[in-house]
Motif scaffolding. Structure first.
Motif: not given
Length: 65
Positions: A37-57
């Motif tokens: 479960w913690p790793w699922a949360c970490v993965t969600g955070i990492a994908l969210g950061v990547l998605g945010l960088a993608y959208v803001r670019s």
């Protein structure tokens, strides 16, 4: 309807951060069969950061709508 995509992605990322904190604080949520479960949360955070960088670019913005 116009939606700020970067805010939606940021909100989702912060919800994953909150979920990670809850999972780490409550021992029953990260022991034994729920050790992933913690790793699922970490993965969600990492994908969210990547998605945010993608959208803001600008590449993730829907300019045609």
């Amino acid at each position: 309807m116009r939606v700020r995509t970067d805010r939606v992605v940021a909100l989702g990322t912060w919800l994953w951060v909150a979920a990670l904190l809850v999972v780490l604080i409550v021992p029953d949520l990260h022991l034994d069969s729920r050790a992933w479960w913690p790793w699922a949360c970490v993965t969600g955070i990492a994908l969210g950061v990547l998605g945010l960088a993608y959208v803001r670019s600008g590449r993730g913005a829907d300019k045609g709508a």
